[in-house]
Design a protein around this motif. Structure first.
Motif, short mmCIF file in Angstrom:
data_model
loop_
_atom_site.label_atom_id
_atom_site.label_comp_id
_atom_site.label_asym_id
_atom_site.label_seq_id
_atom_site.Cartn_x
_atom_site.Cartn_y
_atom_site.Cartn_z
N THR A 193 -37.93 18.19 14.17
CA THR A 193 -37.92 19.65 14.15
C THR A 193 -38.59 20.22 12.90
O THR A 193 -38.99 21.37 12.90
CB THR A 193 -36.48 20.18 14.22
N ARG A 194 -38.69 19.45 11.85
CA ARG A 194 -39.33 19.96 10.64
C ARG A 194 -40.54 19.10 10.33
O ARG A 194 -40.60 17.93 10.69
CB ARG A 194 -38.36 19.97 9.47
N PRO A 195 -41.53 19.67 9.62
CA PRO A 195 -42.73 18.90 9.33
C PRO A 195 -42.47 17.81 8.29
O PRO A 195 -41.51 17.89 7.51
CB PRO A 195 -43.70 19.96 8.78
N LEU A 196 -43.31 16.78 8.31
CA LEU A 196 -43.15 15.70 7.34
C LEU A 196 -43.49 16.16 5.92
O LEU A 196 -42.90 15.70 4.96
CB LEU A 196 -44.05 14.52 7.73
N VAL A 197 -44.46 17.07 5.81
CA VAL A 197 -44.87 17.58 4.51
C VAL A 197 -44.42 19.03 4.42
O VAL A 197 -44.72 19.83 5.30
CB VAL A 197 -46.41 17.49 4.35
N PRO A 198 -43.70 19.39 3.37
CA PRO A 198 -43.24 20.78 3.27
C PRO A 198 -44.41 21.72 3.03
O PRO A 198 -45.45 21.32 2.50
CB PRO A 198 -42.29 20.76 2.08
N PRO A 199 -44.26 22.98 3.41
CA PRO A 199 -45.34 23.94 3.18
C PRO A 199 -45.52 24.19 1.68
O PRO A 199 -44.58 24.03 0.91
CB PRO A 199 -44.86 25.20 3.91
N PRO A 200 -46.72 24.59 1.27
CA PRO A 200 -46.93 24.84 -0.16
C PRO A 200 -46.11 26.02 -0.65
O PRO A 200 -45.83 26.96 0.11
CB PRO A 200 -48.43 25.11 -0.26
N ALA A 201 -45.74 25.98 -1.90
CA ALA A 201 -44.97 27.06 -2.50
C ALA A 201 -45.87 28.26 -2.71
O ALA A 201 -47.09 28.11 -2.90
CB ALA A 201 -44.38 26.60 -3.83
N PRO A 202 -45.33 29.46 -2.69
CA PRO A 202 -46.16 30.64 -2.93
C PRO A 202 -46.67 30.65 -4.37
O PRO A 202 -46.01 30.13 -5.27
CB PRO A 202 -45.20 31.81 -2.67
N PRO A 203 -47.85 31.22 -4.59
CA PRO A 203 -48.40 31.24 -5.95
C PRO A 203 -47.55 32.10 -6.88
O PRO A 203 -46.87 33.03 -6.46
CB PRO A 203 -49.79 31.84 -5.77
N VAL A 204 -47.60 31.77 -8.16
CA VAL A 204 -46.83 32.47 -9.18
C VAL A 204 -47.79 33.26 -10.05
O VAL A 204 -48.79 32.72 -10.53
CB VAL A 204 -46.02 31.47 -10.04
N ASP A 205 -47.50 34.53 -10.26
CA ASP A 205 -48.32 35.38 -11.12
C ASP A 205 -47.92 35.19 -12.58
O ASP A 205 -46.80 34.74 -12.89
CB ASP A 205 -48.16 36.86 -10.75
N ASN A 206 -48.81 35.60 -13.48
CA ASN A 206 -48.50 35.55 -14.91
C ASN A 206 -47.34 36.47 -15.26
O ASN A 206 -46.60 36.20 -16.20
CB ASN A 206 -49.73 35.94 -15.74
N GLU A 207 -47.16 37.53 -14.49
CA GLU A 207 -46.08 38.47 -14.78
C GLU A 207 -44.72 37.88 -14.41
O GLU A 207 -43.72 38.17 -15.08
CB GLU A 207 -46.32 39.76 -14.02
N GLU A 208 -44.66 37.08 -13.36
CA GLU A 208 -43.38 36.51 -12.93
C GLU A 208 -42.90 35.43 -13.90
O GLU A 208 -41.77 35.48 -14.38
CB GLU A 208 -43.51 35.91 -11.53
N ASP A 209 -43.74 34.44 -14.13
CA ASP A 209 -43.38 33.34 -15.02
C ASP A 209 -44.66 32.83 -15.66
O ASP A 209 -45.37 32.01 -15.07
CB ASP A 209 -42.68 32.23 -14.24
N PRO A 210 -44.97 33.28 -16.87
CA PRO A 210 -46.25 32.90 -17.47
C PRO A 210 -46.38 31.40 -17.73
O PRO A 210 -47.46 30.84 -17.58
CB PRO A 210 -46.30 33.71 -18.77
N VAL A 211 -45.31 30.75 -18.10
CA VAL A 211 -45.39 29.31 -18.39
C VAL A 211 -45.69 28.53 -17.12
O VAL A 211 -46.54 27.64 -17.11
CB VAL A 211 -44.08 28.83 -19.06
N LEU A 212 -45.00 28.88 -16.03
CA LEU A 212 -45.23 28.19 -14.76
C LEU A 212 -46.64 28.48 -14.23
O LEU A 212 -47.31 27.58 -13.72
CB LEU A 212 -44.18 28.61 -13.73
#
Length: 142
Positions: A105-124
């Motif tokens: 029922t679920r894929p073998l590879v998880p979907p990619p995570a959404p991109p992170v902006d500099n404003e949300e978490d600059p280090v990440l």
């Protein structure tokens, strides 16, 4: 009970008995060695490990017996061949299963995570940019 007396099982019984007795002798030998003049804590550790190996041998023996009994009662799935199809002893005795095939029922590879902006978490975001750069350089060299 009769299946546990076949030549295959008699050989397995003998193997498990010999392995269990051998681990007992090795434990006693390491224990005596640890208490000799040249003995060390390493010998003492081995003396404590060998009984664990013997216990695992007994556990495996019991587990194999239970698996064989469950397979005889039909609780386990039959062996499958290289194509993933159940092996049938006789083609005329092969029965078609009425149950629907189980699907993932679920894929073998998880979907990619959404991109992170500099404003949300600059280090990440900086780390993700670093990883993306490494990936690009790796793709160019390949």
């Amino acid at each position: 009970m009769r299946s546990l007396l076949t030549p295959r099982w008699l050989l397995l019984h003998a193997l498990f008995i010999v392995a269990t007795i051998a681990t007992g002798f090795l434990a006693v030998w390491q224990w005596d060695r640890a208490h000799d003049a040249g003995g060390s804590f390493q010998n003492l550790g081995y003396a404590l490990q060998w009984p664990l190996f013997g216990a695992f041998t007994i556990f495996l023996w019991i587990k194999l017996i239970r698996m064989d009994r469950a397979q005889q009662r039909g609780e386990l799935e039959p062996d499958v061949n290289a194509e993933g199809e159940p092996e049938a002893e006789d083609e005329s005795s092969a029965e078609v299963s009425e149950e629907p095939e189980k699907r993932r029922t679920r894929p073998l590879v998880p979907p990619p995570a959404p991109p992170v902006d500099n404003e949300e978490d600059p280090v990440l975001a900086e780390y993700n940019q670093y990883l993306a750069g490494l990936n690009e350089s790796d793709q160019r060299t390949s």
